[in-house]
Design a protein around this motif. Structure first.
Motif, PDB file in Angstrom:
ATOM      1  N   LYS A  90      31.303 -61.982  -5.841  1.00 43.56           N
ATOM      2  CA  LYS A  90      29.859 -61.896  -5.981  1.00 43.56           C
ATOM      3  C   LYS A  90      29.511 -60.643  -6.773  1.00 43.56           C
ATOM      4  O   LYS A  90      30.003 -59.539  -6.469  1.00 43.56           O
ATOM      5  N   GLN A  91      28.683 -60.781  -7.798  1.00 44.37           N
ATOM      6  CA  GLN A  91      28.276 -59.658  -8.623  1.00 44.37           C
ATOM      7  C   GLN A  91      27.397 -58.693  -7.826  1.00 44.37           C
ATOM      8  O   GLN A  91      26.754 -59.087  -6.851  1.00 44.37           O
ATOM      9  N   THR A 140      38.605 -60.017 -12.852  1.00 47.64           N
ATOM     10  CA  THR A 140      37.321 -59.962 -12.139  1.00 47.64           C
ATOM     11  C   THR A 140      36.309 -60.902 -12.776  1.00 47.64           C
ATOM     12  O   THR A 140      35.574 -61.616 -12.073  1.00 47.64           O
ATOM     13  N   PHE A 141      36.285 -60.931 -14.101  1.00 46.84           N
ATOM     14  CA  PHE A 141      35.368 -61.839 -14.809  1.00 46.84           C
ATOM     15  C   PHE A 141      35.646 -63.293 -14.432  1.00 46.84           C
ATOM     16  O   PHE A 141      34.716 -64.074 -14.176  1.00 46.84           O
ATOM     17  N   TYR A 143      23.582 -63.275 -16.640  1.00 44.08           N
ATOM     18  CA  TYR A 143      22.351 -62.616 -17.057  1.00 44.08           C
ATOM     19  C   TYR A 143      22.254 -61.244 -16.386  1.00 44.08           C
ATOM     20  O   TYR A 143      22.158 -61.144 -15.163  1.00 44.08           O
ATOM     21  N   ASN A 144      22.355 -60.194 -17.195  1.00 48.99           N
ATOM     22  CA  ASN A 144      22.208 -58.810 -16.739  1.00 48.99           C
ATOM     23  C   ASN A 144      23.150 -58.513 -15.558  1.00 48.99           C
ATOM     24  O   ASN A 144      22.770 -57.860 -14.583  1.00 48.99           O
ATOM     25  N   VAL A 145      24.388 -58.972 -15.659  1.00 49.99           N
ATOM     26  CA  VAL A 145      25.340 -58.853 -14.553  1.00 49.99           C
ATOM     27  C   VAL A 145      25.983 -57.472 -14.542  1.00 49.99           C
ATOM     28  O   VAL A 145      26.407 -56.952 -15.589  1.00 49.99           O
ATOM     29  N   GLY A 146      26.056 -56.887 -13.357  1.00 53.80           N
ATOM     30  CA  GLY A 146      26.737 -55.612 -13.167  1.00 53.80           C
ATOM     31  C   GLY A 146      27.755 -55.732 -12.051  1.00 53.80           C
ATOM     32  O   GLY A 146      27.526 -56.405 -11.045  1.00 53.80           O
ATOM     33  N   ILE A 178      24.293 -65.223 -12.049  1.00 53.20           N
ATOM     34  CA  ILE A 178      25.285 -66.061 -12.729  1.00 53.20           C
ATOM     35  C   ILE A 178      24.954 -67.514 -12.413  1.00 53.20           C
ATOM     36  O   ILE A 178      24.914 -67.908 -11.247  1.00 53.20           O
ATOM     37  N   LYS A 179      24.692 -68.288 -13.439  1.00 56.80           N
ATOM     38  CA  LYS A 179      24.408 -69.711 -13.267  1.00 56.80           C
ATOM     39  C   LYS A 179      25.656 -70.513 -13.620  1.00 56.80           C
ATOM     40  O   LYS A 179      26.376 -70.176 -14.564  1.00 56.80           O
TER      41      LYS A 179
END
Length: 622
Positions: free
Chosen positions: A351-352, A341-342, A296-299, A357-358
């Motif tokens: 760690k993002q 990386t993903f 969710y909205n990961v950068g 991240i769930k």
């Protein structure tokens, strides 16, 4: 005009100690040959390549090479000197007469499309970059005979497509070993098949190989059945009075025994050749949540060379993704675009920077790592599979002997105590697969699993994955493998851009092509018009105007196109139903088989396109 013969090997014999690999091996290579070399691991593909180069001397027979013929070889492992630059590494392969600064253009011409920097040091390159440098080194001289051993390993898909184009227009002949079926279909016009010590030659491209090989095997099976019938008749004859005819018929009985032994051996050889890995789908436990993971909205961003985050590389930017249980996702993209990386973010190794991240609490992960970090080269195969050293391994809840389990993956049980360091690249990958698939859990991640595998093992892996009911994520450059195993594609395009597509790799290509065409149409300058007030059109007129004449014409004619294709497929299937067609007219059989496959694909594409056009028409604002 007949093509010039470049190389000929006749009646060759090759043995390694007491093991005979080839007897009466004969083949030719002529100019403009586009040959793909296939066969199981251990059948002698590398040996045949070394016979062509002359590095492997024959124990018998003759090898002849046309005077002046040059031979280049892209091997799996190409050593480089410490501190050597890409330019020096490639320059080293130039012939003595071409080793001059004036010939630098030859290197630049090959290096440029492979996206390499001439001044980079070889020992600082990634695995994919080293592979591209080795490819440039093999291609730079444009040898008369080019040998390619797994050229697509570790290459990006765009580089593979460039290589296909390059080879299709190559002036010399080439022999290629590869597990990439799509690549072989696109470049070859002949197949060398190493099968149980014999070299069989298919005179058409790899696209026809499966049908051709199946016909040969079916013919062999029929011959074995006929021999079995004859043997049964001999047994019946022998049982009617062997005692009375013993002396005068001893020779016939000996012949019968020899035939029985030979028949048993031929049947066993055919069975081994047709072997497939047995796999029982794992029963997944019921879970209250259908969600395996959610981004969710990961950068995510890596700092630049100077440590400044503002000059860094964007991997993910405002990234949203939901992975459901049972999803089958293929991941594609250039090296460095963020695929690895993903995966590390998915399993929690990284760690993002921002976002959440769930992950499902009941996640049971099995991970195939292309770098084989989980294999200890000093330990035996058994200890790598079972660290405790036990003779038994748990395979999805069932206890199996380690030798029997490794046999499923085409290992000789005698190899179980062999150290991993002694295995070939393909054998190491098979061992990694055996380790990962013993207990694949409910989340199976495969990072480039097809590298170094032969086609038979690749087919077996596809069958295993077809029966897997958990969540599957595959990173691969093998287009056919992705088409066979996944239903969604995540394309990492670089600079934080990640696009999702429904279907396999070819569906992704078609969707990207349509998107590019659409973007091109949007960027075209509008024709000059007289600026005048115009009445607001009626709803119906707006709908008709929004669907262009070209698209409307395509939609109106789609049912007729689909009907024509269906009729053609029905006619082709009726022709191929004639069991004697191949013997009567093999060319017609091949043409009909090829056209049937193309027509079926065209029909699928037409139906999908029809649905898309109707959706476009129905979704136009009123």
């Amino acid at each position: 005009m007949a093509a010039t013969l470049l190389l000929s090997v006749q009646n060759a014999e090759i043995a390694f100690g007491d093991k005979v690999l080839f007897t009466d091996l004969s083949f030719n290579v002529v100019e403009k040959d586009r040959i793909c070399l296939v066969g199981k691991n251990g059948t002698g593909k590398s040996t045949l390549m070394n016979i062509i180069t002359g590095k492997k001397e024959l124990d018998g027979g003759k090898r002849w090479v046309l005077q002046g013929t040059s031979i280049g070889y892209l091997q799996q492992e190409v050593p480089h000197a410490p501190g050597q630059t890409v330019y020096d590494f490639v320059f080293q392969e130039l012939s003595a007469e071409n080793k001059s600064e004036q010939n630098q253009y030859k290197i630049e011409r090959i290096i440029e499309p492979l996206h390499l920097n001439l001044t980079d040091r070889m020992d600082q390159l990634s695995g994919g970059q080293v592979r591209r440098a080795a490819l440039a080194r093999a291609l730079v001289e444009e040898p008369d005979i080019l040998l390619l051993d797994e050229p697509t390993n570790h290459l990006d898909l765009d580089v593979i497509e460039w290589l296909e184009t390059y080879l299709r227009s190559y002036r010399g002949a080439f022999v290629c070993v590869s597990h990439d079926k799509t690549f072989l279909k696109n470049i070859s016009d002949k197949v060398f098949w190493l099968d149980r010590g014999n070299l069989r030659v298919c005179p058409k491209s790899f696209g026809f190989f499966d049908e051709w090989a199946i016909m040969l095997l079916q013919h062999e099976e029929r011959e074995l059945q006929n021999r079995q019938k004859n043997l049964d008749m001999e047994v019946t004859w022998a049982s009617r009075g062997v005692q009375g005819r013993r002396k005068r018929n001893v020779r016939r009985l000996d012949q019968m025994k020899a035939e029985r032994d030979k028949l048993r051996g031929d049947k066993n050889a055919l069975s081994r050749m047709m072997a497939r890995i047995a796999f029982t789908p794992q029963e997944q436990e019921e879970s209250t949540s259908k969600l395996m993971s959610e981004f969710y909205n990961v950068g995510m961003k890596f700092s630049g060379p100077d440590g400044d985050p503002d000059n860094g590389k964007v991997i993910l930017d405002k990234f949203f993704l939901r992975i459901q249980r049972g999803d089958r996702i293929g991941i594609v993209g250039k090296n460095g675009a963020g695929k690895t990386t993903f995966l590390k973010l998915l399993i929690g190794e990284l760690k993002q920077d921002v976002g959440t991240i769930k992950r499902a609490k009941d996640t049971q992960l099995a991970y195939f790592d292309q770098k084989r970090k989980d294999l200890d080269p000093k330990l035996s195969m058994q200890r790598n599979l079972i660290p405790s050293g036990s003779d038994y391994i748990d395979v999805m809840g069932k206890t199996r002997h380690v030798c029997g389990y490794l046999k499923d993956f085409l290992f000789d049980p005698k190899m179980v105590s062999q150290p991993v360091a002694a295995l070939s690249g393909g054998q190491k990958n098979r061992l990694m697969l055996a380790k990962a698939l013993a207990n694949p859990g409910n989340l199976l991640i495969l990072d480039e699993p097809t590298n170094d595998l032969d086609m038979d093992t690749l087919d077996m892996l596809e069958e295993i994955l077809a029966g897997y009911t958990g969540t599957l994520i595959v990173v691969s450059h093998d287009r056919d493998f992705l088409d066979q195993t996944v239903t969604k594609i995540l394309a990492f395009e670089g600079d934080g851009v990640v696009d999702g597509y429904i279907g396999g790799y070819h569906d992704y290509l078609e969707a990207r092509k349509r998107k590019a065409e659409g973007d091109s149409a949007l960027t075209q300058p509008a024709p000059n018009k007289v600026k005048a007030a115009a009445p607001v059109p009626e709803k119906k007129e707006r709908q008709r105007a929004a669907l262009s004449f070209k698209l409307q014409y395509e939609l109106d004619n789609m049912p007729q196109k689909i009907g024509t294709l269906e009729a053609e497929i029905k006619d082709l299937e009726a022709r191929l139903a004639d069991s004697g067609l191949f013997e009567k007219n093999p060319d017609l059989f091949y043409r009909a088989s090829q056209r049937l496959a193309l027509a079926a694909q065209e029909l699928d594409d037409a139906v999908i396109r029809w649905v898309e056009l109707e959706e476009m028409e129905n979704n136009i604002p009123m």
